[in-house]
Design an enzyme around this catalytic site. Structure first.
Site, PDB file in Angstrom:
ATOM      1  CB  CYS B  87      -1.134  -0.356   1.567  1.00 52.16           C
ATOM      2  SG  CYS B  87      -2.469   1.240   0.796  1.00 52.16           S
ATOM      3  CG  HIS B 196      -3.350  -3.646   3.265  1.00 49.45           C
ATOM      4  ND1 HIS B 196      -2.306  -2.938   4.642  1.00 49.45           N
ATOM      5  CD2 HIS B 196      -3.570  -2.066   2.765  1.00 49.45           C
ATOM      6  CE1 HIS B 196      -2.355  -1.625   4.219  1.00 49.45           C
ATOM      7  NE2 HIS B 196      -3.160  -1.392   2.799  1.00 49.45           N
ATOM      8  CD  GLU B 198      -0.343  -4.756   6.079  1.00 49.45           C
ATOM      9  OE1 GLU B 198      -0.061  -6.056   5.498  1.00 49.45           O
ATOM     10  OE2 GLU B 198      -0.690  -3.964   6.163  1.00 49.45           O
TER      11      GLU B 198
END
EC number: 6.3.5.3
Lengths: 94, 226
Positions: B87, B196, B198
C-alpha cells in the site's frame, strides 16, 4: 525576497477524476459552458537572494525531483516580478 | 538462526505492528527500523508497510522517499535484497523509482475498504513463492490513492516480462490500468502491491482467511534457498 511559482499539472493523458468531479458540479451550480476542468498544484517559493540562473536551476531541480512526479505530472517554473505584477515564464517542461 | 525481516516505520505509518506480527506468525524475526536510521541492522529483507507516511502531503509516498533509511533500502534493493512495499509502501517504491509507474487518487475518489480477490500472476518472485501461478487469494484492501498508472510502453514491458505479479479479480476497485494490483522489478526481489496481506494471516481477523501468510513464508523460502 523574490517569489518563484512552480505549477504542477497532471499530464494530459492521465485521467483526472478530481477535475471531472468539479466539472460535473458546475451545471448544478448554474455555470454552463465549461467543457473540461483539470486540477493541479501551485507552489510559491520565497527565494532568499537573487533569482539568477543558478537559483533557477536549483528550483528546477527541486520541481523535477520532488514537487512533481514526472511519471504523471508536468511542471512549469515562473518568476513573479514585483508586487502583484504579471509573471514571466522562464521554463516550461513537458 | 532465523531470518531477520526489517519493518520500517515512517511518521504516519499505520500497519507496522500488524506487519511485524505477520512476520513473526510466519516464524521469522521482525526487526523494527526507524525512518531516520541509515543502518538496516543487517536484516535479510525489508518491508515498507501501509499507512500515510508524512501524511501523504505532497503525493502519497513522495516525502518518505528522501528519508535516510530509504537511501540504504535503495542501495540494498539494487544489490538484490528482497523488499516488499504494501500500500503506502508500494507508493514509496514507485516514488523511489525502484518500481515503475505511479499511484494516483482512485478513479471514483472514495476511500475503499473491502476484501479483495486477487490473482497471483507470478509465483516466482521473492515474495510469492508460497503461492501457485494463477492462484486466487482474498486479502483486505484499504486506500484512496490506489490507481496504478504507467505509460503503454512500461505496461507492455511489465506484461512481457511477467512483472505484473497480482491482478484484481472480479472488480477493479480503483481504475488501475490493466487491473494491476501489484508489480515487481526486473530481478523479482522488489515487489509492491496495494492490498494488505499482513491483515490476513490469522483466521480470527481480517477476511477470516490466512491468504496473506504466503508472502511471509515465501520470503523464508527465498532466504533459505539463497
Amino acid at each position: 525576497m523574490a517569489r518563484v511559482v512552480v505549477d504542477v499539472m497532471l499530464k494530459p493523458e492521465i485521467l483526472d477524476p478530481q477535475g471531472q468531479a468539479v466539472q460535473r458540479a458546475l451545471p448544478r451550480l448554474g455555470f454552463e459552458g465549461i467543457a473540461d476542468v483539470r486540477q493541479g498544484k501551485r507552489f510559491e517559493l520565497e527565494v532568499e537572494g537573487p533569482v539568477d540562473d543558478a537559483a533557477l536551476a536549483r528550483i528546477h531541480e527541486i520541481a523535477e525531483t520532488f514537487l512533481a512526479n514526472t511519471v504523471i505530472e508536468d511542471f512549469s517554473v515562473k518568476v513573479e516580478v514585483g508586487e502583484g505584477a504579471d509573471t514571466t515564464a522562464v521554463k516550461a517542461e513537458s | 538462526m532465523t531470518a531477520r525481516i526489517g519493518v520500517i516505520t515512517f511518521p504516519g505509518t499505520l500497519d507496522d505492528r500488524d506487519t511485524q506480527r505477520a512476520v513473526r506468525t510466519a516464524g521469522l524475526e521482525a526487526v523494527p527500523l526507524w525512518h531516520r536510521d541509515k543502518d538496516l541492522k543487517q536484516v535479510d529483507a525489508v518491508i515498507l508497510p501501509g499507512g500515510f507516511s508524512y501524511g501523504d502531503y505532497l503525493r502519497a509516498g513522495a516525502i518518505s522517499r528522501f528519508s535516510p533509511v530509504m537511501e540504504s533500502v535503495i542501495d540494498q534493493a539494487k544489490a538484490g535484497m528482497p523488499v516488499l512495499g504494501i500500500c503506502n509502501g508500494f507508493q514509496v517504491l514507485t516514488e523511489t523509482h525502484l518500481l515503475p509507474g505511479a499511484m494516483l487518487r482512485n478513479n471514483h475518489l472514495h476511500f475503499i475498504c473491502r476484501d479483495q480477490k486477487l490473482r497471483v500472476e507470478n509465483a516466482e518472485t521473492a515474495w510469492t513463492r508460497s503461492y501457485e501461478q494463477g492462484q486466487e487469494i482474498n486479502i483486505p484492501l484499504k486506500n484512496i490513492d490506489g490507481r496504478y498508472v504507467a505509460d503503454e510502453r512500461v505496461l507492455d514491458e511489465l506484461e512481457a516480462e511477467g512483472r505484473v505479479v497480482f491482478r484484481y479479480e472480479e472488480l477493479n476497485p480503483n481504475g488501475s490500468l490493466r487491473d494491476i494490483a501489484g508489480i515487481s522489478n526486473a530481478a523479482g526481489n522488489v515487489v509492491g502491491l496495494m492490498p494488505h496481506p499482513e491483515h490476513a494471516v490469522e483466521p480470527l481477523i481480517g477476511t477470516g482467511r490466512t491468504d496473506g501468510l504466503g508472502f511471509f513464508t515465501s520470503i523464508l523460502k527465498r532466504l533459505v534457498s539463497a
